[in-house]
Design a protein around this motif. Structure first.
Motif, PDB file in Angstrom:
ATOM      1  N   ALA A  98       0.825  -1.206   0.000  1.00 45.79           N
ATOM      2  CA  ALA A  98       0.000   0.000   0.000  1.00 45.79           C
ATOM      3  C   ALA A  98       0.862   1.259   0.000  1.00 45.79           C
ATOM      4  O   ALA A  98       0.598   2.222  -0.736  1.00 45.79           O
ATOM      5  CB  ALA A  98      -0.939  -0.009   1.209  1.00 45.79           C
ATOM      6  N   HIS A  99       1.918   1.282   0.817  1.00 47.34           N
ATOM      7  CA  HIS A  99       2.780   2.462   0.869  1.00 47.34           C
ATOM      8  C   HIS A  99       3.518   2.670  -0.447  1.00 47.34           C
ATOM      9  O   HIS A  99       3.678   3.816  -0.897  1.00 47.34           O
ATOM     10  CB  HIS A  99       3.768   2.324   2.024  1.00 47.34           C
ATOM     11  CG  HIS A  99       3.237   2.845   3.326  1.00 47.34           C
ATOM     12  ND1 HIS A  99       3.199   4.181   3.627  1.00 47.34           N
ATOM     13  CD2 HIS A  99       2.714   2.201   4.410  1.00 47.34           C
ATOM     14  CE1 HIS A  99       2.693   4.352   4.832  1.00 47.34           C
ATOM     15  NE2 HIS A  99       2.388   3.168   5.331  1.00 47.34           N
ATOM     16  N   LEU A 100       3.986   1.608  -1.068  1.00 51.89           N
ATOM     17  CA  LEU A 100       4.669   1.755  -2.355  1.00 51.89           C
ATOM     18  C   LEU A 100       3.709   2.241  -3.432  1.00 51.89           C
ATOM     19  O   LEU A 100       4.057   3.091  -4.259  1.00 51.89           O
ATOM     20  CB  LEU A 100       5.298   0.423  -2.759  1.00 51.89           C
ATOM     21  CG  LEU A 100       6.529  -0.020  -1.961  1.00 51.89           C
ATOM     22  CD1 LEU A 100       6.895  -1.453  -2.305  1.00 51.89           C
ATOM     23  CD2 LEU A 100       7.717   0.901  -2.223  1.00 51.89           C
ATOM     24  N   GLN A 101       2.503   1.707  -3.439  1.00 55.13           N
ATOM     25  CA  GLN A 101       1.515   2.131  -4.430  1.00 55.13           C
ATOM     26  C   GLN A 101       1.133   3.592  -4.204  1.00 55.13           C
ATOM     27  O   GLN A 101       0.920   4.336  -5.174  1.00 55.13           O
ATOM     28  CB  GLN A 101       0.282   1.230  -4.342  1.00 55.13           C
ATOM     29  CG  GLN A 101      -0.651   1.331  -5.542  1.00 55.13           C
ATOM     30  CD  GLN A 101      -0.102   0.692  -6.810  1.00 55.13           C
ATOM     31  OE1 GLN A 101       0.617  -0.303  -6.736  1.00 55.13           O
ATOM     32  NE2 GLN A 101      -0.424   1.257  -7.966  1.00 55.13           N
ATOM     33  N   GLN A 102       1.086   4.021  -2.947  1.00 56.97           N
ATOM     34  CA  GLN A 102       0.826   5.432  -2.653  1.00 56.97           C
ATOM     35  C   GLN A 102       1.881   6.342  -3.276  1.00 56.97           C
ATOM     36  O   GLN A 102       1.578   7.480  -3.648  1.00 56.97           O
ATOM     37  CB  GLN A 102       0.816   5.665  -1.138  1.00 56.97           C
ATOM     38  CG  GLN A 102      -0.457   5.286  -0.425  1.00 56.97           C
ATOM     39  CD  GLN A 102      -0.373   5.601   1.067  1.00 56.97           C
ATOM     40  OE1 GLN A 102       0.714   5.634   1.647  1.00 56.97           O
ATOM     41  NE2 GLN A 102      -1.510   5.820   1.694  1.00 56.97           N
ATOM     42  N   ARG A 103       3.112   5.850  -3.363  1.00 58.27           N
ATOM     43  CA  ARG A 103       4.209   6.666  -3.908  1.00 58.27           C
ATOM     44  C   ARG A 103       4.202   6.698  -5.441  1.00 58.27           C
ATOM     45  O   ARG A 103       5.083   7.290  -6.053  1.00 58.27           O
ATOM     46  CB  ARG A 103       5.561   6.121  -3.437  1.00 58.27           C
ATOM     47  CG  ARG A 103       5.708   5.929  -1.940  1.00 58.27           C
ATOM     48  CD  ARG A 103       5.809   7.214  -1.146  1.00 58.27           C
ATOM     49  NE  ARG A 103       5.861   6.963   0.279  1.00 58.27           N
ATOM     50  CZ  ARG A 103       6.981   6.955   1.007  1.00 58.27           C
ATOM     51  NH1 ARG A 103       8.152   7.199   0.434  1.00 58.27           N
ATOM     52  NH2 ARG A 103       6.935   6.728   2.311  1.00 58.27           N
ATOM     53  N   GLY A 104       3.257   6.026  -6.060  1.00 62.79           N
ATOM     54  CA  GLY A 104       3.157   6.062  -7.511  1.00 62.79           C
ATOM     55  C   GLY A 104       3.815   4.910  -8.229  1.00 62.79           C
ATOM     56  O   GLY A 104       3.858   4.890  -9.466  1.00 62.79           O
ATOM     57  N   LEU A 105       4.337   3.919  -7.500  1.00 62.19           N
ATOM     58  CA  LEU A 105       4.917   2.740  -8.137  1.00 62.19           C
ATOM     59  C   LEU A 105       3.797   1.780  -8.537  1.00 62.19           C
ATOM     60  O   LEU A 105       2.720   1.767  -7.927  1.00 62.19           O
ATOM     61  CB  LEU A 105       5.891   2.036  -7.201  1.00 62.19           C
ATOM     62  CG  LEU A 105       7.332   2.580  -7.155  1.00 62.19           C
ATOM     63  CD1 LEU A 105       7.372   3.973  -6.560  1.00 62.19           C
ATOM     64  CD2 LEU A 105       8.227   1.638  -6.361  1.00 62.19           C
ATOM     65  N   SER A 106       4.063   0.983  -9.562  1.00 64.08           N
ATOM     66  CA  SER A 106       3.134  -0.107  -9.908  1.00 64.08           C
ATOM     67  C   SER A 106       3.606  -1.354  -9.165  1.00 64.08           C
ATOM     68  O   SER A 106       4.751  -1.779  -9.301  1.00 64.08           O
ATOM     69  CB  SER A 106       3.117  -0.349 -11.411  1.00 64.08           C
ATOM     70  OG  SER A 106       4.386  -0.752 -11.884  1.00 64.08           O
ATOM     71  N   VAL A 107       2.709  -1.918  -8.352  1.00 66.64           N
ATOM     72  CA  VAL A 107       3.083  -2.969  -7.415  1.00 66.64           C
ATOM     73  C   VAL A 107       2.184  -4.188  -7.596  1.00 66.64           C
ATOM     74  O   VAL A 107       0.965  -4.061  -7.739  1.00 66.64           O
ATOM     75  CB  VAL A 107       2.981  -2.469  -5.957  1.00 66.64           C
ATOM     76  CG1 VAL A 107       3.391  -3.555  -4.974  1.00 66.64           C
ATOM     77  CG2 VAL A 107       3.823  -1.220  -5.763  1.00 66.64           C
ATOM     78  N   ALA A 108       2.802  -5.370  -7.574  1.00 70.21           N
ATOM     79  CA  ALA A 108       2.066  -6.631  -7.517  1.00 70.21           C
ATOM     80  C   ALA A 108       2.328  -7.273  -6.159  1.00 70.21           C
ATOM     81  O   ALA A 108       3.484  -7.404  -5.742  1.00 70.21           O
ATOM     82  CB  ALA A 108       2.486  -7.575  -8.637  1.00 70.21           C
ATOM     83  N   LEU A 109       1.266  -7.644  -5.477  1.00 67.99           N
ATOM     84  CA  LEU A 109       1.330  -8.314  -4.182  1.00 67.99           C
ATOM     85  C   LEU A 109       1.052  -9.796  -4.417  1.00 67.99           C
ATOM     86  O   LEU A 109       0.007 -10.152  -4.967  1.00 67.99           O
ATOM     87  CB  LEU A 109       0.294  -7.711  -3.237  1.00 67.99           C
ATOM     88  CG  LEU A 109       0.152  -8.300  -1.840  1.00 67.99           C
ATOM     89  CD1 LEU A 109       1.429  -8.128  -1.038  1.00 67.99           C
ATOM     90  CD2 LEU A 109      -1.033  -7.647  -1.124  1.00 67.99           C
ATOM     91  N   VAL A 110       1.990 -10.659  -4.021  1.00 65.61           N
ATOM     92  CA  VAL A 110       1.914 -12.074  -4.376  1.00 65.61           C
ATOM     93  C   VAL A 110       1.869 -12.930  -3.115  1.00 65.61           C
ATOM     94  O   VAL A 110       2.679 -12.768  -2.198  1.00 65.61           O
ATOM     95  CB  VAL A 110       3.135 -12.492  -5.233  1.00 65.61           C
ATOM     96  CG1 VAL A 110       3.045 -13.967  -5.610  1.00 65.61           C
ATOM     97  CG2 VAL A 110       3.224 -11.616  -6.481  1.00 65.61           C
ATOM     98  N   ASP A 111       0.911 -13.852  -3.070  1.00 64.80           N
ATOM     99  CA  ASP A 111       0.828 -14.802  -1.962  1.00 64.80           C
ATOM    100  C   ASP A 111       0.048 -16.008  -2.438  1.00 64.80           C
ATOM    101  O   ASP A 111      -0.747 -15.927  -3.370  1.00 64.80           O
ATOM    102  CB  ASP A 111       0.141 -14.173  -0.745  1.00 64.80           C
ATOM    103  CG  ASP A 111       0.507 -14.864   0.566  1.00 64.80           C
ATOM    104  OD1 ASP A 111       0.499 -16.116   0.597  1.00 64.80           O
ATOM    105  OD2 ASP A 111       0.794 -14.175   1.561  1.00 64.80           O
ATOM    106  N   ARG A 112       0.264 -17.132  -1.743  1.00 70.27           N
ATOM    107  CA  ARG A 112      -0.472 -18.351  -2.092  1.00 70.27           C
ATOM    108  C   ARG A 112      -1.892 -18.314  -1.565  1.00 70.27           C
ATOM    109  O   ARG A 112      -2.764 -19.052  -2.034  1.00 70.27           O
ATOM    110  CB  ARG A 112       0.259 -19.567  -1.530  1.00 70.27           C
ATOM    111  CG  ARG A 112       0.394 -19.565  -0.014  1.00 70.27           C
ATOM    112  CD  ARG A 112       1.201 -20.728   0.495  1.00 70.27           C
ATOM    113  NE  ARG A 112       1.336 -20.688   1.944  1.00 70.27           N
ATOM    114  CZ  ARG A 112       1.998 -21.596   2.664  1.00 70.27           C
ATOM    115  NH1 ARG A 112       2.604 -22.595   2.047  1.00 70.27           N
ATOM    116  NH2 ARG A 112       2.064 -21.487   3.975  1.00 70.27           N
ATOM    117  N   LYS A 113      -2.152 -17.473  -0.542  1.00 67.80           N
ATOM    118  CA  LYS A 113      -3.479 -17.340   0.041  1.00 67.80           C
ATOM    119  C   LYS A 113      -3.942 -15.891  -0.058  1.00 67.80           C
ATOM    120  O   LYS A 113      -3.155 -14.980  -0.325  1.00 67.80           O
ATOM    121  CB  LYS A 113      -3.471 -17.773   1.507  1.00 67.80           C
ATOM    122  CG  LYS A 113      -3.241 -19.255   1.718  1.00 67.80           C
ATOM    123  CD  LYS A 113      -3.398 -19.630   3.194  1.00 67.80           C
ATOM    124  CE  LYS A 113      -3.223 -21.129   3.411  1.00 67.80           C
ATOM    125  NZ  LYS A 113      -3.396 -21.500   4.845  1.00 67.80           N
ATOM    126  N   ALA A 114      -5.225 -15.673   0.206  1.00 73.17           N
ATOM    127  CA  ALA A 114      -5.760 -14.318   0.231  1.00 73.17           C
ATOM    128  C   ALA A 114      -5.101 -13.516   1.349  1.00 73.17           C
ATOM    129  O   ALA A 114      -4.603 -14.092   2.327  1.00 73.17           O
ATOM    130  CB  ALA A 114      -7.272 -14.362   0.430  1.00 73.17           C
TER     131      ALA A 114
END
Length: 410
Positions: free
Chosen positions: A19-35
């Motif tokens: 969330a903080h990286l996306q707030q700074r204007g970066l395009s971010v993918a969050l990856v996990d095996r579960k929700a």
């Protein structure tokens, strides 16, 4: 699919970073095996511990160590078969728990802890989840005057050193605050600056939803497929990015180890169970039974009983002996009714040998960042860590000195 940054791990720490990286204007993918929020962040006491300036130390008293050796203690159990592998970590943990070393560690740790509530408030406000943070404080309760006096002295020390506020409660004051607790308690110490959450999973989910509203993307995937520079396999295909953050909690060592980093990370497991209160009994805030090593917390699902520590290897089968041992004691402390859950939940806390989290750049790989090892305070320190990592990744001046948490201190 290309992104600026991949964040591996969707617990409280990973979601906050994304969330903080996306707030700074970066395009971010969050990856996990579960929700998001469905592993270690799912089950905890729901505390944002502003008072937690001293991380949990390894016991030094011989009498305590002897009691733990019997493996029948209420607050600490261990898997005997795991001890040979855990011994080096435990020795370093014991060494760093020496009082003068522990005090030095606390001075660094406090720089994160003192910002824990305010950073949660800021992120929760942005995410439309401010109502999930409750300014209830929490209370540690005691059965003997000696232990109560000792706790008051400790709280006075925290107040002098770090500005931690507290309320010393005698028996009448405690029972006026929580009338359904057992009348045998002699008092307690309450920490009013701390906040509580009655559904930790809902808070992580709210932060993840906010991340997606900002344009971020959550993807189911296998972090163990991470390869330089940098890509990871997911259900939606291979993702590529300029940088990557490992925030996998107890599983971080597997990914960092595959990249050649050997870090002194140990696992403290814990269990919880929910109960319906009897006779319309009410519990207004989390309550720690210090002398019996468990905590009761009011949650959306009922009263949550959380256990102490179980030392074991990662992903070993459940052994909820502690829960069975403390449940009868907890029923005498507070009128717990029937169990709500079909079986006990188990979580695995990632702990470093010096009790400080690992937050910062990897020394031998460009654009690789570590954010794990938060032990008992992953929920507490998620947004603080998120902001600190975002500062470093984007080249901003860090709002907290990151040097005590660097990986190359080991």
């Amino acid at each position: 699919m290309k992104f600026d940054t991949l964040v591996l791990g969707a617990g409280m720490v990973g979601v906050s970073i994304a969330a903080h990286l996306q707030q700074r204007g970066l395009s971010v993918a969050l990856v996990d095996r579960k929700a998001p929020g469905n592993e270690t962040s799912f089950g905890n006491a729901g505390l944002i511990q502003r008072e937690g300036v001293y991380p949990y130390a390894f016991p030094r008293e011989f009498s305590k160590l002897l009691g733990y050796a019997s493996n029948r203690s209420l607050d600490v159990r261990y898997h005997p078969a795991a001890m040979p592998k855990l011994a080096p970590f435990l020795y370093r943990y014991w060494y760093n728990s020496e009082p003068s070393r522990h005090a030095a560690i606390a001075r660094s740790y406090a720089t994160l802890i003192e910002r824990s509530v305010s950073e949660h408030q800021a992120l929760a406000q942005a995410a439309g989840a401010a109502a999930l943070l409750r300014p209830t404080g929490w209370v540690r309760v005691f059965r003997t005057p000696e232990r109560l006096s000792q706790e008051v002295r400790t709280a006075e020390q925290w107040q002098r050193e770090f500005g931690v506020t507290f309320d010393a409660l005698d028996a009448p004051a405690l029972h006026a605050l929580e009338p359904d607790l057992a009348a045998t308690l002699v008092g307690g110490v309450r920490f009013p600056q701390s906040h509580s959450v009655n559904d930790p999973n809902a808070l992580v989910t709210a932060y993840a939803r906010y991340f997606e509203q900002l344009g971020g993307r959550f993807v189911h995937g296998d972090a163990l497929t991470l390869a330089p520079q940098w890509r990871v396999s997911t259900d939606d295909g291979v993702l590529e990015a300029r940088s990557v953050v490992i925030a996998l909690g107890p599983w971080s060592e597997r990914v960092s180890g595959a990249l050649g980093y050997r870090l002194p990370l140990g696992i403290k497991r814990g269990y919880h169970m929910h109960y319906r209160p009897e006779r319309n009994a009410k519990l207004g805030q989390p309550v720690l039974d210090v002398e019996s090593g468990y905590l009761l917390a009011p949650m959306a699902r009922g009263i949550r009983l959380t256990t102490g520590v179980e030392l074991a290897l990662l992903d070993e089968p459940k052994t909820p002996d502690q829960l069975a041992a403390v449940e009868p004691i907890a029923r005498k402390l507070f009128p717990l009714g029937e169990r709500v859950d079909a079986e006990p939940w188990m979580g695995q806390r990632p702990c470093t040998a010096d009790m400080l989290p690992i937050i910062g750049p990897a020394p031998r790989h460009q654009d690789l960042w570590f954010a794990f090892g938060h032990a008992h305070h992953g929920l507490t320190l998620g947004p603080v860590t998120g902001r600190l990592i975002a500062d470093m990744v984007t080249g901003a001046a860090p709002f907290v000195d990151p040097r005590p948490f660097r990986v190359d201190r080991f």
